[in-house]
Design an enzyme around this catalytic site. Structure first.
Site, PDB file in Angstrom:
ATOM      1  CB  SER A 204      -0.925  -0.046   1.224  1.00 19.31           C
ATOM      2  OG  SER A 204      -1.906   0.961   1.138  1.00 19.31           O
ATOM      3  CG  ASN A 205      -0.285   4.663  -1.375  1.00 18.68           C
ATOM      4  OD1 ASN A 205      -0.939   5.499  -0.762  1.00 18.68           O
ATOM      5  ND2 ASN A 205      -0.782   3.978  -2.392  1.00 18.68           N
ATOM      6  NE  ARG A 206       5.782   6.845   4.329  1.00 18.83           N
ATOM      7  CZ  ARG A 206       6.035   6.245   5.493  1.00 18.83           C
ATOM      8  NH1 ARG A 206       5.134   6.254   6.439  1.00 18.83           N
ATOM      9  NH2 ARG A 206       7.176   5.634   5.688  1.00 18.83           N
ATOM     10  CB  SER A 207      -2.685   7.973   0.109  1.00 13.21           C
ATOM     11  OG  SER A 207      -3.907   8.670   0.042  1.00 13.21           O
ATOM     12  CB  ALA A 271      -2.087   7.312  -3.459  1.00 15.92           C
TER      13      ALA A 271
END
Ligand code: CTP
Length: 397
Positions: A204-207, A271
């Site tokens: 995943s990502n930090r969004s 994102a």
């Protein structure tokens, strides 16, 4: 146009009379809500005479035809302006405490809200007040900041309420804005996606989703029908917004293609993962040494939307660490967008996960608009002002 004017208890309450006159002169109807402590500073009769409407003072007024009149009224107003807004009232608004007419009214209002704080300098500068204000701004409340000058306690400093003309102007702008997107359908994506590596792990990502949620809230405040497609985030659904939760980029693509029909604008703030792991059906075990993950290219949703345009406005986001404007401008063209909102994610104080943002808007006709650091709520309003071409009507308050 009907504007609710909330007056809370402070010496600046006497200036509420000038605000009523200013709004009345501009042709707006004014419904005054007076708190009990404000009654000590200005009489209901004065405000009633100037506004030509019965001033509301209590949550449950036994003389009124309908005891839930404040709820009735919240549907009719185009904006709520609170002047003066005391430190106590701002704290109640920030926490959603509804223990008097004005604070109950605030939590029932969907229309834009403007506050004009007035208080002693130390109260104004206190972290509690500043945090409450930041929370309200993040929620899209417009603040008409107090001025520096002589205060009633005989001191000088920041805390004196802004001049009535400035507050009248801010209230009129907010009220005009409230119906600006009426009848428009707006689709917004937000948050990260999650792509399974195995049954217990994902990429995943930090969004955080905050920017997309702030945009959804701002569109709803302007009267739009808003559909929000969100990846996994820990945020409450903004008032009046229809939300669909998705997890993977494929789910996000499918949902967006389904809800896109009839949309006037799409804002792609999510994102989305570009690469998807080849998920293992069983949990990957430690086997000693390095583990290699094979990733396949996933869908570029925005590009697909750009290739089959059906909405009047298609807006993308570009979070970059290098060559911000060049990369963003490439994406604007490559994905056939009208606008791209570029932000520099190498700065720790703005962007991903942060409460604030600072962006540059690039338009398909070569426009470039720098929006300086502000809360994501304010940034959302500035983005809407520009992309819907109303920047001159609804300039900064
Ligand atoms: N986007 C998308 N689908 C993807 C990746 C991105 O729809 N698989 C959208 C984002 O929501 C954003 C815009 O495209 O509005 C730009 O996203 P970004 O990740 O900055 O760009 P990419 O196209 O992925 O390019 P790169 O990763 O090379 O910077």
């Amino acid at each position: 146009m009907l504007i609710a004017l909330g007056v809370s208890g402070g010496i600046a309450a006497y200036k509420a009379c000038e605000i009523v006159r200013g709004l009345d002169k501009a042709g707006a109807g004014v419904q005054v809500l007076l708190t009990e402590s404000a009654e000590q500073f200005v009489t209901p009769l004065t405000l009633q005479t100037l506004s030509r409407r019965k001033v509301l003072q209590r949550t449950f007024d036994l003389d009124a035809e309908k005891t839930i009149q404040h709820i009735e009224l919240t549907r009719q107003i185009d904006a709520l302006v609170v002047a003066p807004a005391t430190a106590n009232m701002l704290a109640k608004f920030a926490r959603g405490i509804a223990d008097d007419l004005l604070s109950t009214f605030y939590v029932s209002v969907a229309a834009p809200v403007v506050v004009a704080p007035a208080m002693n300098t130390r109260m104004w500068l206190h972290p509690a007040t500043q945090q409450n204000l930041a929370a309200l701004q993040a929620r899209g409340v417009a603040v008409v900041p107090p001025e520096d000058g002589w205060l009633a306690e005989g001191e000088t400093g920041v805390g004196r309420m802004a001049e009535p003309e400035v507050i009248v102007e801010a209230a009129l702008r907010a009220a005009r804005r409230s119906s600006e997107l009426h009848g428009r359908k707006i689709v917004i994506s937000a948050g990260p996606t999650r792509e399974a590596v195995d049954p217990v792990r994902f990429l995943s990502n930090r969004s955080s989703g905050k920017m997309g949620f702030a945009l959804a809230a701002a569109c709803a405040r302007r009267g739009a029908q808003v559909v929000l497609v969100s990846g996994p985030v820990g945020l409450p659904t903004p008032y009046g917004v229809r939300r669909f939760d998705v997890e993977t980029s494929r789910e996000m693509r499918e949902r967006l293609l389904a809800v896109r029909e009839g949309a006037d604008a799409v804002f792609m703030a999510a994102a989305v993962s570009d690469y998807l792991p080849r998920a293992s059906a069983s949990k990957i075990k430690r086997s000693g040494g390095a583990l290699e993950l094979a990733l396949d290219e996933g869908p570029d949703i925005l590009r697909e939307l750009g290739e089959s345009r059906c909405e009047r406005l298609l807006v993308g986001f570009a979070a970059e660490t290098d060559d911000l404007l060049r990369n963003a401008s490439d994406k604007l063209k490559r994905k056939n967008l009208d606008w791209i909102v570029a932000n520099d994610v190498s700065r720790p104080d703005v962007g991903i996960e942060a409460e604030d943002n600072a962006v540059t808007l690039l338009g398909r006709n070569g426009e470039r608009i720098d929006v300086p650091k502000a809360s994501k709520g304010e940034i959302a309003d500035r983005i809407l002002d520009h992309v819907f071409g109303a920047a001159e009507v609804v300039a900064d308050v």
